[in-house]
Structures are given as C-alpha cells and as structure tokens.
Design an enzyme around this catalytic site. Sequence first.
Site, PDB file in Angstrom:
ATOM      1  N   ASP A  39      32.328  48.119  36.197  1.00  0.00           N
ATOM      2  CA  ASP A  39      31.442  48.720  37.169  1.00  0.00           C
ATOM      3  C   ASP A  39      32.560  49.344  38.391  1.00  0.00           C
ATOM      4  OD1 ASP A  39      32.681  46.046  37.915  1.00  0.00           O
ATOM      5  OD2 ASP A  39      31.235  45.876  39.764  1.00  0.00           O
ATOM      6  N   GLU A  40      31.862  50.212  38.978  1.00  0.00           N
ATOM      7  CA  GLU A  40      32.274  50.861  40.118  1.00  0.00           C
ATOM      8  C   GLU A  40      33.633  51.641  39.766  1.00  0.00           C
ATOM      9  OE1 GLU A  40      29.509  48.848  43.559  1.00  0.00           O
ATOM     10  OE2 GLU A  40      31.498  47.829  42.827  1.00  0.00           O
ATOM     11  N   ALA A  41      33.747  52.055  38.745  1.00  0.00           N
ATOM     12  CA  ALA A  41      35.514  52.691  38.403  1.00  0.00           C
ATOM     13  C   ALA A  41      35.288  54.247  38.798  1.00  0.00           C
ATOM     14  CB  ALA A  41      35.503  52.587  37.123  1.00  0.00           C
ATOM     15  N   HIS A  67      38.181  47.733  40.183  1.00  0.00           N
ATOM     16  CA  HIS A  67      38.243  46.441  40.785  1.00  0.00           C
ATOM     17  C   HIS A  67      39.865  45.755  40.459  1.00  0.00           C
ATOM     18  CE1 HIS A  67      34.258  46.242  42.692  1.00  0.00           C
ATOM     19  NE2 HIS A  67      33.714  47.024  41.438  1.00  0.00           N
TER      20      HIS A  67
END
Length: 516
Positions: A328-330, A265
């Site tokens: 998150d969400e790497a 992100h």
Amino acid sequence: MTSSESTQVRRGAKRRTVALVAAIVAIALATGFLIVRSLRDDSAPASVAHTLLPAPQTAELTGERLPAGASQVGALADALRSWAPNAARLADELAATLPDGPASTAAAATQDATGPEDYTLTVGTDGLTLAAGGPAGAYWAVTALAQMIDPAGTVAAGRVVDSPRYRVRSVMIDVARHFHGPEQLRDLVDLATELRFNELHLHLTDDQGWRLEIPDRPRLAEVASRNDVSGGEGGYLTLAEYEDLQDYAAARHMTVVPEIDLPGHTNALLVAYPEASPDGLPREHYRGIDVGFSSVDLTSEASWDLVTDIVETVAEHTRGDRIHLGGDEAHTLSREEYATYVTRLGALAASTGKALTMWQDAYVADLPAGSRLQFWTHDGSTSAIGERVEELDLEVVASPARKAYLDMKHDDRQVLGLRWAGTIDLRTAYDWSPEKELEGIDPARIVGVETCLFTETLPTWGDVTYQLLPRLAAEASVAWGSPRDLDAFLAAADVARDRWEARGYVVHREGDVRGR
C-alpha cells in the site's frame, strides 16, 4: 499503561482462559433474564440472538431453564475429547466454573457432514447434544454454551443452529507504530475468538518500527525495532515468541498471518540497512504518522537479497499457509515501477510455498492465482479491481476503512484515534454489507471480512481495547453474517460491555472520552 492494565496483560494463558469462561458465566444471569423475558413477551420472537455475539443464524428456545452442573459439562468435554480437543479443553474450563449440581450427566457430541465451522447445540431434559462439522464448529458451540449458562448452573433449553457467512473473519493489529507484545497479543486472540474471528493479521513493519526477529539480518531487531511514534523504545517479537503466539491462536482455531509491508512503509528497515534504499544514504528513526515517502530500492542486488532473506524467514516460521506483503501507499513509485516490483514479490512469495495477501493497491501487478487482495479504500475504481480479480483468479477480503478501521474515532469528541476515513460509531461498525461496499467485485470472490486497528495514537493496551470494544463485536457480526437486527445487537453489546469490564478491559461507552 496503568497498573491495572499492566496486571491484565501479564496473566498467564490458562488463567486468562479460565477467567474468560468464568466472566461469561458470571454475567449470564442478566443474559438469562433477557432470554426468559423475550420468550414470555408475546410480542417478541422466541430467540436468544440478542444475548450471543455474534448472533447465531437460528436460536429456538422453550423458555425453560435446566440444570447444567459441572458433571454434565464435563461429560460433554469427554464426548469431544477424541475429535475436538480444543473444544474439550474449553468445556473442561467451563465445567470448572460450575457447581456440582444435580444435573444429569447425559451429554453427546458428534461430528456431522455440515461445514467445518457449523454447529447445532441442543439443550433438553435428556441432556446436552452438540453436533458440528469439525473441531472449529465444536469450539464455537462451546463458546455459545458458556454464554447460555447462569451462575446457578442452569442453561436455557432449546436449540441453536449456526454457521458463518464468510470463511475468513480477521482482525488486524498494527504493532509497528506502537509495539504491543506477546501477552497483549494473546489477550487479543482471546477477545477475537470469543467473537468467532478465525484469523489474526499482524502488521509487523512500518516506517516507525520493525517488530520481528530475522536472525540473518540482526540489525532489524537491534536497530530498526528501537522506536515508536511516541519516542519510546519499541520492541520486537523473537521467532520463538512468534511461533508460541501462533500455537496459542491455533488452540483457539485462529490462524496468524504476518505482514511485512513492501516496497513502501520501509523507513525502519532502511534505518537498519540503508544500502537497500534508492540513494544508499543513512536514515533516521521516524516518529511521525505521514505515509508514502519511503521505498526500498527496486533493482539493486543488495536490496533484493535483503527482501529475500526476510520473506523466506517469515515464511519458514509461519504455521499458516499465507503471508501478507503489504503493497500500500508506495507513492514515490510510478505505476509501472510498482507493478513490476510487486509482480516479482508475488513470485518470491510463491517460491516459499505460501499463498499471498496484499493490499488492494497490488491489483495492478500480475499476482499468482489464488492470491488475496485486501480492499481498504474507495479511492479508485472497484470495477477495475473486480476485472483484475477475475483475470488473475484472485480472492478479496473486505476492510473498507470507513466501516472497518477501528483506529477511527468513535465520535468527534474523542482524543484517541484518527478521522481521515470519518468517525465510526457502534451502529456504523454494525450496519454494513461487504457486497455493497465492494460493488463492482463479484460477491463470489469476497471470501471474508477483516477489521483493522492501526496504533498511531494508541500507546497503551487500555487505549487499544478502548478502540476495539464494543465495536469489535459489531465487525464480528458482519463477518459471521448474523441476522440483521440492530436493536437486538445493541442489547447484546450492553451485556458484553459488562462482561469485558468484569475481566478488566477498558471499554468505550457512549459519552466516554478517554485521554482528556
């Protein structure tokens, strides 16, 4: 933003708080009717739980209404002033909305040996008595008192005994996808503390924008902040504005927790400093809402120096004891790469003297003891998370997206909001249990509840409040641990809608569709 919404967010702090108290009192005539009706109906319990949000643990009323003029509430403020100054200020503001009636000036406020947020409020012919375990409990007691007084200056007689189920009761707002500035954030503090939330999580960075000044890295403000999902100019908080917001929140017994999302992100960061990217190539501002495509370089000295400057600056200017570093969400990283980097991030956070929070994805890393995982998705095994929580001595905050993400649509008819986690109507937001949602994690490790609002589809403050209200009250009821009574809650939510609309907020009502 409409002109009325713009006017709303420009109000000063004192004016806003006085208006909040006045609106609570103005709506309380209807609230008082509900109190009396429930007491006079032999089939209904003698309780005001349906008029207070979140509902208290115990409310025993006599059915009588007694005078409560400005002098009496002012006397309560005087009794609070030496040990609960924030509660005293709120009581002063409440007194300013009341008539100088014939009420007794008898009032007492004492600190007892209960929990710091516990309180007992007693209203009788001999006056007002408030007992609380600490200044925060006293503040919550005054907010309850404000909801029990009608415009004529009478208060429901009886006794309210209350305490929270969870010590962490948090609201998250994403200011990265669309920037909402200091005045809007103070509005959110007012809304949330009225509902006894005690933490504000600021999602300050994401692929679309960077929202906090870092003086040693000026391009974050000069370049990375100048974008949003709608193609607007974005914006950012100066460090002075960030500190002022924390002070405003602290005066209402709320702590601000900043989030810098790493290692993914991070597209906005890399627009400003492409040398911190894996390939070193320039990036463009991103206006989409896809996730998982960006990451800082995990090993280069330039990247780590940038991250260190950012984390140390944020920690230095954060009043509270905790910072959030995302995680998150790497999706571009392998599990091993991710775990190694996040372990290093955890050590960096510890070196600043701050405790660490990260999204649940970080459970695979070796985080410092006492770190907090924020549970958000049921993808994967909660039991595996539970095992790591025990192994590493971690805490958990419950934010299950299917129950607590208020950027989800109210229903399928809505224009605003998303629905990747389903739709969340008022009943869904109210009727859930953190322990049941997080099966596989020891309930003793669950220290709180956080409701989240991401802003991909919410460019105006009216859009934000439309998504929040009244569902924020439902989430507050879960976080406070209110007795479960859906019908009573829905009745209280109807009263609260009127109160919020009287203050100028855009509120969702069943059947509404905003933006179409």
